[in-house]
Design an enzyme around this catalytic site. Structure first.
Site, PDB file in Angstrom:
ATOM      1  N   GLY A  35      51.734   7.934  55.034  1.00 45.53           N
ATOM      2  CA  GLY A  35      51.451   6.521  55.344  1.00 45.53           C
ATOM      3  C   GLY A  35      50.365   5.905  54.486  1.00 45.53           C
ATOM      4  O   GLY A  35      50.184   4.692  54.493  1.00 45.53           O
ATOM      5  N   ARG A  36      49.631   6.748  53.750  1.00 44.65           N
ATOM      6  CA  ARG A  36      48.431   6.209  53.090  1.00 44.65           C
ATOM      7  C   ARG A  36      48.721   5.311  51.897  1.00 44.65           C
ATOM      8  O   ARG A  36      47.865   4.551  51.475  1.00 44.65           O
ATOM      9  CB  ARG A  36      47.531   7.361  52.626  1.00 44.65           C
ATOM     10  CG  ARG A  36      46.974   8.182  53.749  1.00 44.65           C
ATOM     11  CD  ARG A  36      45.740   8.926  53.356  1.00 44.65           C
ATOM     12  NE  ARG A  36      45.843   9.619  52.089  1.00 44.65           N
ATOM     13  CZ  ARG A  36      44.899  10.412  51.608  1.00 44.65           C
ATOM     14  NH1 ARG A  36      43.791  10.598  52.290  1.00 44.65           N
ATOM     15  NH2 ARG A  36      45.037  11.022  50.454  1.00 44.65           N
ATOM     16  N   LYS A  84      37.622  -0.326  53.873  1.00 44.02           N
ATOM     17  CA  LYS A  84      38.904   0.374  53.743  1.00 44.02           C
ATOM     18  C   LYS A  84      38.917   1.641  54.577  1.00 44.02           C
ATOM     19  O   LYS A  84      37.895   2.295  54.675  1.00 44.02           O
ATOM     20  CB  LYS A  84      39.102   0.737  52.267  1.00 44.02           C
ATOM     21  CG  LYS A  84      40.200   1.694  51.985  1.00 44.02           C
ATOM     22  CD  LYS A  84      39.762   2.960  51.242  1.00 44.02           C
ATOM     23  CE  LYS A  84      39.046   3.955  52.078  1.00 44.02           C
ATOM     24  NZ  LYS A  84      38.880   5.289  51.474  1.00 44.02           N
ATOM     25  N   GLU A 139      43.983  14.418  64.431  1.00 40.63           N
ATOM     26  CA  GLU A 139      43.612  15.548  63.570  1.00 40.63           C
ATOM     27  C   GLU A 139      42.193  16.059  63.824  1.00 40.63           C
ATOM     28  O   GLU A 139      41.876  17.215  63.558  1.00 40.63           O
ATOM     29  CB  GLU A 139      43.809  15.230  62.081  1.00 40.63           C
ATOM     30  CG  GLU A 139      42.807  14.278  61.486  1.00 40.63           C
ATOM     31  CD  GLU A 139      42.890  14.156  59.951  1.00 40.63           C
ATOM     32  OE1 GLU A 139      43.755  14.771  59.323  1.00 40.63           O
ATOM     33  OE2 GLU A 139      42.067  13.412  59.394  1.00 40.63           O
ATOM     34  N   ASP A 185      33.454   4.346  55.629  1.00 44.22           N
ATOM     35  CA  ASP A 185      32.049   4.321  56.057  1.00 44.22           C
ATOM     36  C   ASP A 185      31.139   5.026  55.059  1.00 44.22           C
ATOM     37  O   ASP A 185      30.073   4.507  54.707  1.00 44.22           O
ATOM     38  CB  ASP A 185      31.895   4.896  57.479  1.00 44.22           C
ATOM     39  CG  ASP A 185      32.543   6.255  57.640  1.00 44.22           C
ATOM     40  OD1 ASP A 185      33.421   6.612  56.841  1.00 44.22           O
ATOM     41  OD2 ASP A 185      32.175   6.984  58.568  1.00 44.22           O
ATOM     42  N   ILE A 208      42.427   4.112  56.466  1.00 47.65           N
ATOM     43  CA  ILE A 208      43.538   4.147  57.433  1.00 47.65           C
ATOM     44  C   ILE A 208      43.013   4.603  58.792  1.00 47.65           C
ATOM     45  O   ILE A 208      43.642   4.337  59.812  1.00 47.65           O
ATOM     46  CB  ILE A 208      44.680   5.087  56.987  1.00 47.65           C
ATOM     47  CG1 ILE A 208      44.180   6.538  56.830  1.00 47.65           C
ATOM     48  CG2 ILE A 208      45.353   4.579  55.736  1.00 47.65           C
ATOM     49  CD1 ILE A 208      45.305   7.572  56.864  1.00 47.65           C
ATOM     50  N   ASP A 209      41.875   5.314  58.803  1.00 50.36           N
ATOM     51  CA  ASP A 209      41.381   5.926  60.043  1.00 50.36           C
ATOM     52  C   ASP A 209      40.999   4.906  61.111  1.00 50.36           C
ATOM     53  O   ASP A 209      40.919   5.245  62.290  1.00 50.36           O
ATOM     54  CB  ASP A 209      40.151   6.805  59.759  1.00 50.36           C
ATOM     55  CG  ASP A 209      40.463   7.912  58.769  1.00 50.36           C
ATOM     56  OD1 ASP A 209      41.650   8.170  58.522  1.00 50.36           O
ATOM     57  OD2 ASP A 209      39.509   8.512  58.239  1.00 50.36           O
ATOM     58  N   ARG A 263      40.758  11.628  60.749  1.00 45.77           N
ATOM     59  CA  ARG A 263      39.435  12.275  60.823  1.00 45.77           C
ATOM     60  C   ARG A 263      38.985  12.401  62.263  1.00 45.77           C
ATOM     61  O   ARG A 263      39.770  12.667  63.132  1.00 45.77           O
ATOM     62  CB  ARG A 263      38.393  11.466  60.053  1.00 45.77           C
ATOM     63  CG  ARG A 263      38.382  11.744  58.611  1.00 45.77           C
ATOM     64  CD  ARG A 263      37.131  11.126  58.015  1.00 45.77           C
ATOM     65  NE  ARG A 263      37.349  10.901  56.610  1.00 45.77           N
ATOM     66  CZ  ARG A 263      37.265  11.850  55.695  1.00 45.77           C
ATOM     67  NH1 ARG A 263      36.967  13.078  56.029  1.00 45.77           N
ATOM     68  NH2 ARG A 263      37.503  11.574  54.425  1.00 45.77           N
ATOM     69  N   LYS A 308      66.430  19.294  72.681  1.00 41.93           N
ATOM     70  CA  LYS A 308      66.122  20.727  72.613  1.00 41.93           C
ATOM     71  C   LYS A 308      64.759  21.092  72.030  1.00 41.93           C
ATOM     72  O   LYS A 308      64.413  22.273  72.036  1.00 41.93           O
ATOM     73  CB  LYS A 308      67.238  21.471  71.877  1.00 41.93           C
ATOM     74  CG  LYS A 308      67.476  21.038  70.446  1.00 41.93           C
ATOM     75  CD  LYS A 308      68.580  21.900  69.816  1.00 41.93           C
ATOM     76  CE  LYS A 308      68.808  21.485  68.389  1.00 41.93           C
ATOM     77  NZ  LYS A 308      69.845  22.225  67.723  1.00 41.93           N
ATOM     78  N   TYR A 309      63.992  20.128  71.541  1.00 38.76           N
ATOM     79  CA  TYR A 309      62.703  20.507  70.952  1.00 38.76           C
ATOM     80  C   TYR A 309      61.541  19.711  71.543  1.00 38.76           C
ATOM     81  O   TYR A 309      61.677  18.520  71.801  1.00 38.76           O
ATOM     82  CB  TYR A 309      62.677  20.222  69.441  1.00 38.76           C
ATOM     83  CG  TYR A 309      63.646  21.041  68.638  1.00 38.76           C
ATOM     84  CD1 TYR A 309      63.594  22.424  68.638  1.00 38.76           C
ATOM     85  CD2 TYR A 309      64.617  20.403  67.851  1.00 38.76           C
ATOM     86  CE1 TYR A 309      64.496  23.170  67.883  1.00 38.76           C
ATOM     87  CE2 TYR A 309      65.514  21.138  67.091  1.00 38.76           C
ATOM     88  CZ  TYR A 309      65.445  22.526  67.120  1.00 38.76           C
ATOM     89  OH  TYR A 309      66.335  23.251  66.379  1.00 38.76           O
TER      90      TYR A 309
END
Ligand code: FBP
Length: 551
Positions: free
Chosen positions: A424-425, A200, A309, A173, A202-203, A250, A240-241
Site C-alpha cells: 500500500g505504500r 508524511k 504490526e 515524526d 502511512i502509519d 509501527r 475453510k481458513y
C-alpha cells in the site's frame, strides 16, 4: 516511461485546493505556542524556534511581487507514502508561479543526499512525469538521521553552492524532528537557510491538535482494506481458513483500526488496548480462541483477524524485554562481533534480567531472533520484520489442540498468514491524498516565501470539500517532548497512538461483538476509485470522519 491507461489519465488530474491557496496569500499569526510536554527542556534545546505562533493562510487582494530568486531543496525521508510526488509538484508549481527563475532541487536518497551533495534539479518535464503517481522514486528516500554538527555543516556548504534558501523535508515524526533540529541550527548559525517540514507517513501516527492526519494513511488503508475485503469474501465463500493479517503501522494501531472500520473483520487487535488492559500474550490468545470456538459451534471454521504490526511492543512484559534489548544492543560491538544465531542468543540470555530472560526463552527462536535484529537509525525496533501473525497462529493452534483434547472444541482450524505493508505504500494516491499532498506542497512554499523556518506545513478541515480546507503552518517544537532513544533522552515529536477514548476506537469497541458473531458483517470495500461520484471517490478515512464528529 511506459504507462497504463490509468497512469496516463492520472497525469492530467488537477488536484483540488483550498480557496485560500488559489490566488494571492496572506499569513496571519496567532498567539505564542509551547511544546506538548517537557517545556523547559525543549525551550532550552530550541531557543530560536520555540514558542513561535501558529500561522493561518488567507486569500489576499494585494498582489505581491516575488522578484528575488528563491532556490529550494526537497528531501523525501523515511518510508514511502502515497502522495509524496504531489507534495513536490505542489511545491514546484507554487515556486515557479512566484518567479519562473526560481529553482527546485531534489536531494537524492533521503537526508544523506543533502549531506553528501547528491542532488538533481527538478524541471517541469521531470515533475510532469510524476504528478499524481505513487512512490518516492522521483528522487528516492532514506532513513539517515540528521543529528551531527558535521552533517548540518555539510548541508550549509551544499546549499551555498546551489544558492539554496530553503529545504523542505517530507517525512514522519522522526524526520520532522530532524527538520526542527536542522532549522534551529541554521537559525543559530544565521546561515540564511530555512527548513520546513511536511507530515508524511502511512502509519497515521503523526497527528495532533493541529495536524489532522499524515498523508499516505488514506490511500494505504484503502488498499489494505480492499485486500482484506477480498480475503473476507474468499473466506466466506470457501469457509475453510482463518486468516491472520498483520498490518503495517509501527507502534500505533491506526492502520489496523481504520481497516477494521472499513472492512468489519471478526477480530481486530489494538495494541494500545492490550497495553491498557495489561494483557499477556496468553490473554490475547485466549481472546482469539474464544471467538474461534464460538464460531466453530455454528459450523463456521473461518474468519479474519487483524493484527497491528507493533502489537508485540505493547504487551507489558514484552515491552520491558524490548527496552532491555534496545539498551543492550545499542552500539554493542561485542554482540555485533558474535558469529551465528546460537552465540548471539546465549549472549543475550546472559545479559537480560531473570524475568525478561524467561520470556525471551519462551518465545519461538525465530521471533526471539527477530527481536534482536538491528534497530533503525532512529533507535526503533523494526517491527515490520517481526512475524507476530505466525507467532499467534502457532499459539492459537496449540491452545485449540488442548481444548480439542478436553472435548471443548470440535471445529477444524486451518490458518493462513498475511502481512500487508509494502503493497500500500506506493499505491497511486487516492483523490484525497493527491489533493491533500498538492496543497501541503503549495503551503510549504508560502511559508518559505514568508521567511519562516522550523514550521510544518499545515492543511486542515479535511472532512470538508477541498475548497474549504484551511492552510497554514505549525511550529514543530509545539509537537515535541523528551523520549528515550538509543538509551539517551532526546527531543522528538510525540507520536499519536490510538486514543482509547476517541471515537474511532469506541466505534470498534461498540461493534466488535457483532462482527465476531456468526452473522456475517463483513464489508467488501473494493478498490480505490479515482473517477466517479464524490461519495465514492473523495471520501476521507473513517478515522478522520469519526474524529471530526461524523461517519
Ligand atoms: P515511516 O515512519 O518512515 O513513514 O515508516 C513507515 C513504515 O512503512 C512503517 O509502517 C514500517 O514499520 C516501516 O516503514 C518499515 O520500514 P522499511 O521501509 O525500512 O522496511
Amino acid at each position: 516511461m511506459q504507462k497504463s491507461p490509468l497512469q496516463a489519465a492520472r497525469q492530467s488530474y488537477q488536484p483540488k485546493m483550498p480557496v485560500a491557496l488559489l490566488g494571492e496569500v496572506k499569513l496571519k499569526e496567532g498567539a505564542a505556542t509551547q511544546s506538548v510536554a517537557d517545556q523547559d527542556e525543549i525551550k532550552k534545546l530550541f531557543p530560536n524556534t520555540y514558542g513561535m505562533p501558529v500561522i493561518d493562510m488567507e486569500p489576499s487582494s494585494e498582489v505581491v511581487r516575488h522578484d528575488e530568486v528563491l532556490n529550494v531543496g526537497v528531501i523525501l525521508s523515511g518510508g514511502q507514502a502515497p502522495g509524496g510526488h504531489n507534495v513536490i509538484s505542489g511545491l514546484f508549481d507554487a515556486l515557479k508561479k512566484m518567479n519562473p527563475k526560481n529553482k527546485l532541487y531534489g536531494f537524492l536518497g533521503g537526508p544523506s543526499g543533502l549531506i553528501e551533495g547528491k542532488y538533481q534539479e527538478l524541471t517541469a518535464e521531470i515533475i510532469d512525469e510524476y504528478r499524481n503517481t505513487g512512490g518516492f522514486d522521483i528522487i528516492g528516500s532514506g532513513r539517515t538521521k540528521l543529528e551531527e554538527t558535521w552533517q548540518f555543516d555539510n548541508g550549509i556548504e551544499v546549499c551555498k553552492k546551489l544558492g539554496i534558501n530553503a529545504i523542505v523535508i517530507i517525512g514522519g515524526d522522526d524526520s520532522n524532528t530532524n527538520a526542527c533540529v536542522l532549522a534551529e541550527y541554521y537559525l543559530q548559525k544565521k546561515c540564511g537557510i530555512q527548513v520546513i517540514g511536511c507530515p508524511k507517513t502511512i502509519d497515521g501516527d503523526l497527528k495532533n491538535e493541529m495536524i489532522e492526519t499524515s498523508f499516505g494513511f488514506d490511500t494505504a488503508c484503502k488498499v489494505y482494506s480492499e485486500l482484506i475485503g477480498n480475503i473476507q469474501r474468499d473466506a466466506n465463500s470457501a469457509k475453510k481458513y482463518w486468516h491472520f493479517i498483520r498490518l503495517m503501522g509501527r507502534s500505533a494501531s491506526h492502520i489496523a483500526l481504520e481497516c477494521a472500520l472499513q472492512s468489519q473483520p471478526n477480530i481486530c487487535l489494538i495494541s494500545e488496548e492490550v497495553e491498557a488492559k495489561n494483557m499477556t500474550l496468553n490473554d490475547i490468545v485466549e481472546q482469539i480462541v474464544e471467538v474461534i470456538v464460538d464460531r466453530s459451534k455454528a459450523g463456521l471454521n473461518f474468519g479474519t483477524i487483524l493484527i497491528p504490526e507493533g502489537l508485540i511492543e505493547f504487551i507489558p512484559a514484552m515491552r520491558v524485554l524490548i527496552q532491555e534489548l534496545n539498551d543492550l544492543l545499542s552500539a554493542n560491538d561485542e554482540f555485533a562481533s558474535l558469529e551465528g544465531d546460537d552465540a548471539k542468543r546465549e549472549y543475550v540470555k546472559s545479559m537480560l534480567t531473570p524475568a525478561s530472560c524467561d520470556l525471551y526463552r519462551s518465545l519461538p527462536k525465530g521471533i526471539a531472533r527477530q527481536l534482536t535484529l538491528e534497530r533503525d537509525p532512529h533507535g526503533n525496533v523494526m517491527v515490520s520484520l517481526i512475524e507476530t501473525e505466525k507467532l499467534l497462529i502457532e499459539m492459537v493452534s496449540k491452545r485449540l489442540a488442548q481444548l480439542k483434547a478436553e472435548g471443548v472444541y470440535k471445529g477444524k482450524f486451518a490458518a493462513l498468514n498475511h502481512f500487508f505493508g509494502y503493497e500500500g505504500r506506493c499505491a497511486i494516491p487516492s483523490n484525497f491524498d493527491a489533493d491533500y499532498c498538492y496543497s501541503i506542497g503549495q503551503t510549504a512554499m508560502h511559508l518559505i516565501a514568508a521567511g519562516k523556518s522550523g514550521y510544518m506545513a499545515l492543511v486542515r478541515n479535511l472532512t470538508k470539500p477541498a475548497a474549504e480546507w484551511k492552510a497554514g503552518g505549525v511550529p514543530i517544537t509545539m509537537m515535541m517532548n523528551m523520549e528515550k532513544r538509543n538509551g539517551k533522552m532526546k527531543p522528538v515529536i510525540q507520536k499519536a497512538l490510538v486514543d482509547l477514548n476517541g471515537a474511532p476506537f469506541l466505534y470498534l469497541k461498540n461493534h466488535r461483538a457483532e462482527w465476531a458473531d456468526v452473522n456475517t458483517s463483513y464489508i467488501y470495500p473494493g478498490p480505490v476509485q479515482y473517477y466517479g461520484p464524490t461519495e465514492v471517490c473523495d471520501q476521507p478515512t473513517h478515522t478522520l470522519k469519526l474524529e471530526r464528529g461524523g461517519k
